[in-house]
Design a protein around this motif. Structure first.
Motif, mmCIF file in Angstrom:
data_model
loop_
_atom_site.group_PDB
_atom_site.id
_atom_site.type_symbol
_atom_site.label_atom_id
_atom_site.label_comp_id
_atom_site.label_asym_id
_atom_site.label_seq_id
_atom_site.Cartn_x
_atom_site.Cartn_y
_atom_site.Cartn_z
ATOM 1 N N GLU A 61 0.838 -1.441 0.074
ATOM 2 C CA GLU A 61 -0.509 -0.076 0.136
ATOM 3 C C GLU A 61 1.060 1.053 0.122
ATOM 4 O O GLU A 61 2.128 1.040 0.010
ATOM 5 N N GLN A 71 -5.070 -6.527 -6.976
ATOM 6 C CA GLN A 71 -4.024 -7.929 -7.423
ATOM 7 C C GLN A 71 -4.661 -7.810 -9.129
ATOM 8 O O GLN A 71 -3.224 -7.923 -9.546
ATOM 9 N N GLU A 102 4.966 -8.278 2.665
ATOM 10 C CA GLU A 102 3.486 -8.289 3.105
ATOM 11 C C GLU A 102 2.953 -8.873 3.950
ATOM 12 O O GLU A 102 1.947 -8.267 4.785
ATOM 13 N N ILE A 106 0.761 -7.306 7.271
ATOM 14 C CA ILE A 106 -0.410 -7.465 8.136
ATOM 15 C C ILE A 106 -0.534 -7.854 8.770
ATOM 16 O O ILE A 106 -1.252 -7.512 10.388
ATOM 17 N N GLN A 248 -2.865 -15.947 4.365
ATOM 18 C CA GLN A 248 -2.903 -13.986 3.871
ATOM 19 C C GLN A 248 -1.031 -13.985 3.389
ATOM 20 O O GLN A 248 -1.548 -13.324 2.277
ATOM 21 N N MET A 317 -10.113 -11.497 -6.317
ATOM 22 C CA MET A 317 -9.127 -11.052 -5.349
ATOM 23 C C MET A 317 -9.377 -9.566 -4.168
ATOM 24 O O MET A 317 -9.723 -8.989 -3.494
ATOM 25 N N ASP A 318 -9.866 -8.497 -5.703
ATOM 26 C CA ASP A 318 -9.988 -7.381 -5.642
ATOM 27 C C ASP A 318 -10.826 -7.477 -5.038
ATOM 28 O O ASP A 318 -11.293 -6.174 -4.494
ATOM 29 N N GLY A 321 -11.050 -10.075 -1.224
ATOM 30 C CA GLY A 321 -10.102 -10.635 -0.570
ATOM 31 C C GLY A 321 -9.669 -12.297 -0.884
ATOM 32 O O GLY A 321 -10.338 -12.251 -1.829
ATOM 33 N N THR A 322 -8.928 -12.341 -0.156
ATOM 34 C CA THR A 322 -7.848 -13.658 -0.731
ATOM 35 C C THR A 322 -9.031 -15.092 0.123
ATOM 36 O O THR A 322 -9.200 -15.990 -1.974
ATOM 37 N N LYS A 323 -10.440 -14.452 0.818
ATOM 38 C CA LYS A 323 -11.075 -15.431 1.101
ATOM 39 C C LYS A 323 -11.856 -16.036 -0.516
ATOM 40 O O LYS A 323 -12.927 -16.765 -0.690
#
Length: 423
Positions: A61, A71, A102, A106, A248, A317-318, A321-323
């Motif tokens: 960021e 992403q 990263e 986090i 993550q 993902m954008d 999120g990852t999930k």
């Protein structure tokens, strides 16, 4: 659901600059015979050009010095960087440093970010992600390296290998078991360990396929941690957060891998196509042979499919999120690695004996491609993940054994009625 992979004109100009920069400034480094000091001096100048473009460490960021691109845009950037092993470090996002930065962004506290993350982003230090163990294989729940708390310290004992960059990293992010009695995904934690901490014993660099010392990769270290004492303040996040933090870290990393594979695959494809329009055999050019045409067409289709799957994963993902992209990430990990391998293999075949020499980059690409089907989880593990996630949306059905012949008889009866009606 509709997808939108378009980017604004300003970003397209950045991508075009990257394409030209990689082609004209970075790829020539692969054949440059420079002493280490001269090589570093030259690449430092290239890194400054990247920083001047605002593209350094673009995976983070803006408040952390990155571009905050998301992403999808990162995927397009990594597709360009994947063309050469030298490109990622010159852009400040080479593995494992990019993923480790990263992770600290986090899970790290402000002191940890100041102490390790910022120097890492500035290219002042290198890092190592030390998780894999000889006995655990692809199952992180089988990790045995222990960290026992004694007062204000953790005491770490264990055996790791394939700790990338371990032989020259300034610090390690070590995955350890802090609570062996917890449920499997709450047993592990991550702890930061400085290289010069007593008890950190780097045994060797494991010789592996795809080793590229020229690109600054000193190999994959085997490490013994013997009574390594570190302050409790070196714990990343909370005890038991290890698996959550790892996921993550690995989610975006797998997208980046897949996009870099596309860049590498596209370069191999271009080399193959240049060969087939130039090489004459049996009275004609290779491009006119049907078996070669099949190789070209299949490679093109596989690359395009892999690209769209990867951009879709990045877009999801954008958005969520990852999930939201777990299934897609697992798909591109095994599909992208297989496509990379396939395309490079065909490119080598088209070149014959030249293809397996060091005169072309294909043989090194090939070794890297084979390793890609193992690291960050072998293909089989990701296929299991995809299958489980897909099949959970389906309900079982029961068909009585007598139902099938009954339906067959009913069909015969209706067909007989139809024939009678039209006769």
């Amino acid at each position: 659901m509709s997808w939108n992979f378009s980017t604004e004109p300003e970003f397209e100009k950045k991508l075009e600059w990257m394409r030209r920069f990689v082609r004209e400034e970075i790829i020539p480094l692969e054949v440059a015979d420079l002493p280490e000091a001269a090589f570093k001096q030259h690449t430092d100048k290239l890194k400054q050009q990247v920083k001047d473009q605002g593209l350094w460490a673009a995976h983070l960021e803006p408040e952390l010095g990155g571009g905050g691109f998301g992403q999808l845009k990162l995927g397009l950037m990594h597709e360009i960087l994947g063309q050469s092993v030298f490109a990622p470090p010159i852009f400040g996002n080479n593995a494992p440093d990019s993923g480790n930065a990263e992770l600290l962004a986090i899970g790290g506290d402000e002191w940890q970010k100041e102490r390790w993350m910022k120097p890492l982003l500035n290219g002042e230090i290198r890092s190592c992600f030390s998780m894999t163990e000889p006995g655990a294989g692809a199952d992180p729940t089988q990790l045995s390296t222990r960290a026992v708390r004694e007062g204000d310290e953790y005491v770490i004992n264990g055996h790791k290998w394939f700790s990338s960059n371990g032989s020259h990293a300034d610090f390690f992010i070590v995955m350890v078991v802090t609570d062996p009695d917890a449920e499997p995904h709450r047993r592990a934690s991550m702890i930061l360990v400085d290289r010069d901490t007593p008890g950190v014993n780097i045994l060797r660099d494991i010789p592996v396929m795809g080793h590229s010392a020229a690109a600054g990769d000193k190999g994959h270290a085997e490490i013994l941690y013997e009574d390594v004492r570190v302050p409790v303040s070196h714990l990343v996040g909370e005890e038991g957060d290890g698996f959550m933090l790892a996921q993550q870290r690995l989610g975006p990393g797998r997208i980046h891998h897949a996009m870099r594979w596309l860049g590498q695959g596209q370069r191999a494809f271009d080399i193959m196509c240049e060969r087939v329009v130039s090489r004459k055999v049996s009275g004609g050019l290779l491009k006119d042979k049907q078996m070669i045409q099949d190789m070209v067409a299949t490679s093109k289709a596989e690359l395009e499919a892999a690209r769209l799957l990867t951009l879709q994963a990045a877009w999801k993902m954008d958005q969520g999120g990852t999930k939201a992209a777990l299934t897609d990430i697992a798909i591109i990990k095994f599909w992208g690695a297989q496509v990379l391998y396939n395309v490079i293999d065909r490119a080598i075949q088209v070149h014959g004996s030249l293809g397996i020499t060091g005169d072309l980059p294909l043989e090194e690409m090939y070794r890297n491609a084979r390793a890609a089907r193992i690291y960050d989880g072998p293909d089989e593990v990701h296929k299991v993940t995809v299958s489980r996630r897909v099949l959970r949306d389906y309900e079982p059905t029961e068909v009585p054994s007598e139902h099938i012949p009954t339906r067959a008889e009913e069909a015969k009866k209706k067909f007989a009625e139809y024939l009678e009606a039209v006769s």
